[in-house]
Design an enzyme around this catalytic site. Structure first.
Site, PDB file in Angstrom:
ATOM      1  CG  HIS A 255      -2.154   0.944   1.049  1.00 48.65           C
ATOM      2  ND1 HIS A 255      -2.089   2.222   1.260  1.00 48.65           N
ATOM      3  CD2 HIS A 255      -3.384   0.435   0.529  1.00 48.65           C
ATOM      4  CE1 HIS A 255      -2.945   2.811   1.079  1.00 48.65           C
ATOM      5  NE2 HIS A 255      -4.118   1.802   0.579  1.00 48.65           N
ATOM      6  CG  ASP A 307      -8.563  -4.683  -2.874  1.00 52.67           C
ATOM      7  OD1 ASP A 307      -9.730  -4.392  -2.510  1.00 52.67           O
ATOM      8  OD2 ASP A 307      -7.868  -3.908  -3.624  1.00 52.67           O
TER       9      ASP A 307
HETATM   10  N1  ACO Z   1       4.211  -7.797  -4.412  1.00 50.91           N
HETATM   11  C1  ACO Z   1       5.507  -7.725  -4.575  1.00 50.91           C
HETATM   12  N2  ACO Z   1       6.171  -6.918  -4.319  1.00 50.91           N
HETATM   13  C2  ACO Z   1       5.798  -5.603  -3.996  1.00 50.91           C
HETATM   14  C3  ACO Z   1       4.149  -5.491  -3.602  1.00 50.91           C
HETATM   15  C4  ACO Z   1       3.531  -6.621  -4.004  1.00 50.91           C
HETATM   16  N3  ACO Z   1       2.143  -6.658  -3.796  1.00 50.91           N
HETATM   17  N4  ACO Z   1       3.965  -4.212  -3.382  1.00 50.91           N
HETATM   18  C5  ACO Z   1       4.908  -3.615  -3.302  1.00 50.91           C
HETATM   19  N5  ACO Z   1       6.109  -4.473  -3.585  1.00 50.91           N
HETATM   20  C6  ACO Z   1       7.562  -3.945  -3.722  1.00 50.91           C
HETATM   21  C7  ACO Z   1       7.854  -3.315  -4.903  1.00 50.91           C
HETATM   22  O1  ACO Z   1       8.018  -4.068  -6.254  1.00 50.91           O
HETATM   23  C8  ACO Z   1       8.856  -2.442  -4.616  1.00 50.91           C
HETATM   24  O2  ACO Z   1      10.001  -2.986  -4.761  1.00 50.91           O
HETATM   25  P1  ACO Z   1      11.420  -2.293  -5.331  1.00 50.91           P
HETATM   26  O3  ACO Z   1      11.573  -1.170  -4.164  1.00 50.91           O
HETATM   27  O4  ACO Z   1      12.395  -3.409  -4.991  1.00 50.91           O
HETATM   28  O5  ACO Z   1      11.196  -1.988  -6.702  1.00 50.91           O
HETATM   29  C9  ACO Z   1       8.668  -2.038  -3.231  1.00 50.91           C
HETATM   30  O6  ACO Z   1       7.768  -3.077  -2.594  1.00 50.91           O
HETATM   31  C10 ACO Z   1       7.827  -0.580  -2.968  1.00 50.91           C
HETATM   32  O7  ACO Z   1       6.591  -0.789  -3.739  1.00 50.91           O
HETATM   33  P2  ACO Z   1       6.023   0.178  -4.773  1.00 50.91           P
HETATM   34  O8  ACO Z   1       5.484  -0.420  -5.734  1.00 50.91           O
HETATM   35  O9  ACO Z   1       6.962   1.317  -4.950  1.00 50.91           O
HETATM   36  O10 ACO Z   1       4.717   0.808  -3.642  1.00 50.91           O
HETATM   37  P3  ACO Z   1       3.749   1.627  -4.100  1.00 50.91           P
HETATM   38  O11 ACO Z   1       3.460   2.407  -3.002  1.00 50.91           O
HETATM   39  O12 ACO Z   1       3.908   2.475  -5.357  1.00 50.91           O
HETATM   40  O13 ACO Z   1       2.472   0.651  -4.689  1.00 50.91           O
HETATM   41  C11 ACO Z   1       0.884  -0.527  -4.753  1.00 50.91           C
HETATM   42  C12 ACO Z   1       1.700   0.407  -3.870  1.00 50.91           C
HETATM   43  C13 ACO Z   1       0.605  -0.282  -6.258  1.00 50.91           C
HETATM   44  C14 ACO Z   1      -0.583  -1.055  -3.886  1.00 50.91           C
HETATM   45  C15 ACO Z   1       1.782  -1.886  -4.619  1.00 50.91           C
HETATM   46  O14 ACO Z   1       2.002  -2.423  -3.410  1.00 50.91           O
HETATM   47  C16 ACO Z   1       1.092  -3.197  -5.295  1.00 50.91           C
HETATM   48  O15 ACO Z   1       1.242  -3.153  -6.607  1.00 50.91           O
HETATM   49  N6  ACO Z   1       0.090  -4.142  -4.948  1.00 50.91           N
HETATM   50  C17 ACO Z   1      -0.178  -5.160  -5.475  1.00 50.91           C
HETATM   51  C18 ACO Z   1      -1.771  -4.744  -5.980  1.00 50.91           C
HETATM   52  C19 ACO Z   1      -2.829  -4.356  -4.760  1.00 50.91           C
HETATM   53  O16 ACO Z   1      -2.939  -5.249  -4.070  1.00 50.91           O
HETATM   54  N7  ACO Z   1      -3.254  -3.159  -5.073  1.00 50.91           N
HETATM   55  C20 ACO Z   1      -4.377  -2.805  -3.923  1.00 50.91           C
HETATM   56  C21 ACO Z   1      -4.174  -1.556  -3.229  1.00 50.91           C
HETATM   57  S1  ACO Z   1      -5.103  -1.325  -1.609  1.00 50.91           S
HETATM   58  C22 ACO Z   1      -6.755  -0.960  -2.472  1.00 50.91           C
HETATM   59  O17 ACO Z   1      -6.880  -0.717  -3.774  1.00 50.91           O
HETATM   60  C23 ACO Z   1      -8.074  -1.159  -1.700  1.00 50.91           C
END
Ligand code: ACO
Length: 370
Positions: A255, A307
Site C-alpha cells: 500500500h 483487498d
Molecule cells: N508484491 C510484490 N512486491 C511488492 C508488492 C507486491 N504486492 N507491493 C510492493 N512491492 C514491492 C515493489 O516491487 C517495490 O520493490 P522495489 O523497491 O524492489 O522496486 C517495493 O515493494 C515498493 O513498492 P511500490 O510499488 O513502490 O509501492 P507503491 O506504494 O508504489 O505501490 C501498490 C503500492 C501499487 C498497492 C503495490 O503495493 C502493489 O502493486 N500491490 C499489489 C496490487 C494491490 O494489491 N493493490 C491494491 C491496493 S489497496 C486498494 O486498492 C484497496
C-alpha cells in the site's frame, strides 16, 4: 511561473489537496471525519457511515430516516440504462458494464438538481452493479426489496438469494471499509474531473475506470484467483517464493500509505474468521490467507491490504469473483461524491506541469519523402 521541479514518481509523498473527509496514516490508522474505522466497523450501519462521509457528521435518528427514505426513492434504474446494459457484449467484464452504465445514467439524469444527482447515483449503485452482472451473464433483472438496506439488497441481488441477517451484516462491514480512503488513485481521478466542473456522473465514471486496474480495486478479484490457484496453506510459502523470484506482484499486498499494517485488512481478517466460525465451515481459506500473509511479511515486510482479506469474505458469501471490483465501486461511489463536493467547494483546475523529454527543432518532411 516559478521553475518547474520534478516530483517523485507516482506523486509519492506529495499532498495535492486538503481534505476533511478521511485520513489514512502510515501508523496504520484510518479515520472517517474524525471517527476511527474500528469504531465504525464494529458499531455503525453502512447508511450511517455514508451519511457521515457525505454530510460531515453522524446523523440523528431523524436525519438517518430521511437519508434512508431519500435513497429508497432513488433506487429504480431508468429503462434506458437497462437498454444500455443489455447492449453490452455477453463476455464483458462486469466492471466495464458498471462503468458504462454509470455514464449512461448521467445522460439520463442531466436535468436533475446537483443534490438529486448525487443521491440518485449513490442510491442506484446496488441495482446498477447487481444488474450489470446479472444481465451480461444471462440472468433475470432483480429489484431491491423495499424494507431492506443497501448491503442486504446488494448481496441479495448479486447472489439471487435472500441472505440471512449474519451474512448481510458481515457484508455490510466490508462495504463500510470500502466506503472511503482519502486520495487513492480513483478518488484523485474523481477530483481531477470535478475540477473541470464536469458533472458528478462524469467524475465518478472516471473514478470507476481508475478503480478497475489490478493495482487498485481490481486487486480483490486477482487476490481471490491467486488464493484459489495456491489451493492450500502448505503451498503458500513456495508459491510466494516463486512469485517473488519471477518479479511478479503478489495481489492484495502493499500500500502507498500503510507500510506496516492496513487496519482494514486486519478488521477483515477477523471478520473472515468470525464468518467461517459462524458457518461451522472449514477454516482452510483463513489458514491459507494467513500463511501467505506471514510468508510475505517474512520475505519482504509488505503487509496485506484490504483487498486481500475482503476477497475470501466475498468468496465465502458465494459472491462471483468477477463482481468483487464492482462491489468496491458500489460502496466507494459515496466517498467519490463527497470528494467531488469538497473539490468544488474550493475549486482550482488540476493542471500539473510536465518536463518535456522529446526532440526539438525537427522540420516537417512530406509523406512521400519519409
Ligand atoms: N508484491 C510484490 N512486491 C511488492 C508488492 C507486491 N504486492 N507491493 C510492493 N512491492 C514491492 C515493489 O516491487 C517495490 O520493490 P522495489 O523497491 O524492489 O522496486 C517495493 O515493494 C515498493 O513498492 P511500490 O510499488 O513502490 O509501492 P507503491 O506504494 O508504489 O505501490 C501498490 C503500492 C501499487 C498497492 C503495490 O503495493 C502493489 O502493486 N500491490 C499489489 C496490487 C494491490 O494489491 N493493490 C491494491 C491496493 S489497496 C486498494 O486498492 C484497496
Amino acid at each position: 511561473m516559478s521553475e518547474i521541479t520534478r516530483v517523485p514518481a507516482g506523486l509519492y509523498g506529495v499532498a495535492v489537496s486538503e481534505t476533511g473527509i478521511s485520513r489514512s496514516a502510515s501508523d496504520g490508522s484510518l479515520v472517517f471525519r474524525g471517527y476511527g474505522i474500528k469504531d465504525l466497523f464494529e458499531k455503525a450501519s453502512f447508511e450511517e457511515c455514508a451519511f457521515l462521509i457525505l454530510e460531515g457528521h453522524l446523523p440523528t435518528k431523524g436525519e438517518l430516516d430521511d437519508f434512508t427514505s431519500n435513497l429508497r426513492a432513488h433506487w429504480p434504474l431508468p429503462t434506458n440504462v437497462y437498454q444500455i446494459i443489455k447492449a453490452m457484449p455477453r463476455d464483458s467484464h462486469p466492471m466495464d458494464v458498471v462503468r458504462t452504465a454509470m455514464s449512461g445514467l448521467g445522460a439520463n439524469e442531466h436535468s436533475l438538481s446537483p443534490k438529486e444527482q448525487q443521491y440518485s447515483l449513490v442510491a442506484k449503485m446496488p441495482a446498477l452493479v447487481a444488474n450489470c452482472y446479472r444481465i451480461v451473464r444471462g440472468m433475470e433483472v432483480m429489484e431491491p426489496e423495499e424494507d431492506m438496506n443497501f448491503a442486504w439488497n446488494l448481496l441479495y441481488m448479486l447472489t439471487g438469494k435472500r441472505p440471512d441477517a449474519f451474512d448481510a451484516w458481515a457484508f455490510e462491514r466490508e462495504l463500510i471499509l470500502y466506503l472511503e480512503h482519502d486520495l487513492n488513485a480513483s478518488t484523485f481521478t474523481v477530483r481531477v474531473v470535478a475540477s473541470t466542473l464536469a458533472d458528478v456522473y462524469a467524475a465518478c465514471t472516471a473514478g470507476a475506470a481508475a478503480l478497475k486496474g489490478p493495482l487498485h480495486g481490481g486487486a480483490n478479484e486477482a487476490a481471490m484467483q491467486m488464493l484459489l490457484e495456491i489451493g492450500s496453506p502448505e503451498k503458500a510459502a513456495a508459491y510466494l517464493q516463486e512469485s517473488l523470484s519471477k518479479g511478479r506482484k503478489v495481489m492484495g499486498f502493499g500500500h502507498r500509505v500503510y507500510k506496516k499494517v492496513d487496519p482494514r485488512a486486519q478488521l477483515s481478517k477477523g471478520m473472515l474468521k468470525t464468518l467461517l466460525e459462524h458457518r461451522h465451515a472449514d477454516d482452510k481459506l483463513y489458514r491459507l490467507a494467513d500463511a501467505l500473509e506471514q510468508a510475505m511479511w517474512q520475505a519482504k515486510r509488505i503487509p496485506a491490504n484490504l483487498d486481500f482479506y475482503a476477497a475470501p469474505i466475498f468468496y465465502t458469501l458465494s459472491l462471483p469473483i468477477e463482481t468483487y471490483t464492482p462491489i468496491f465501486a458500489a460502496s466507494r461511489v459515496t466517498g467519490w461524491v463527497a470528494h467531488y463536493n469538497e473539490q468544488l467547494a474550493e475549486n482550482k483546475l488540476f493542471r500539473p506541469d510536465s518536463i518535456y523529454t522529446g526532440p526539438n527543432d525537427l522540420s516537417y518532411v512530406p509523406i512521400e519523402k519519409r
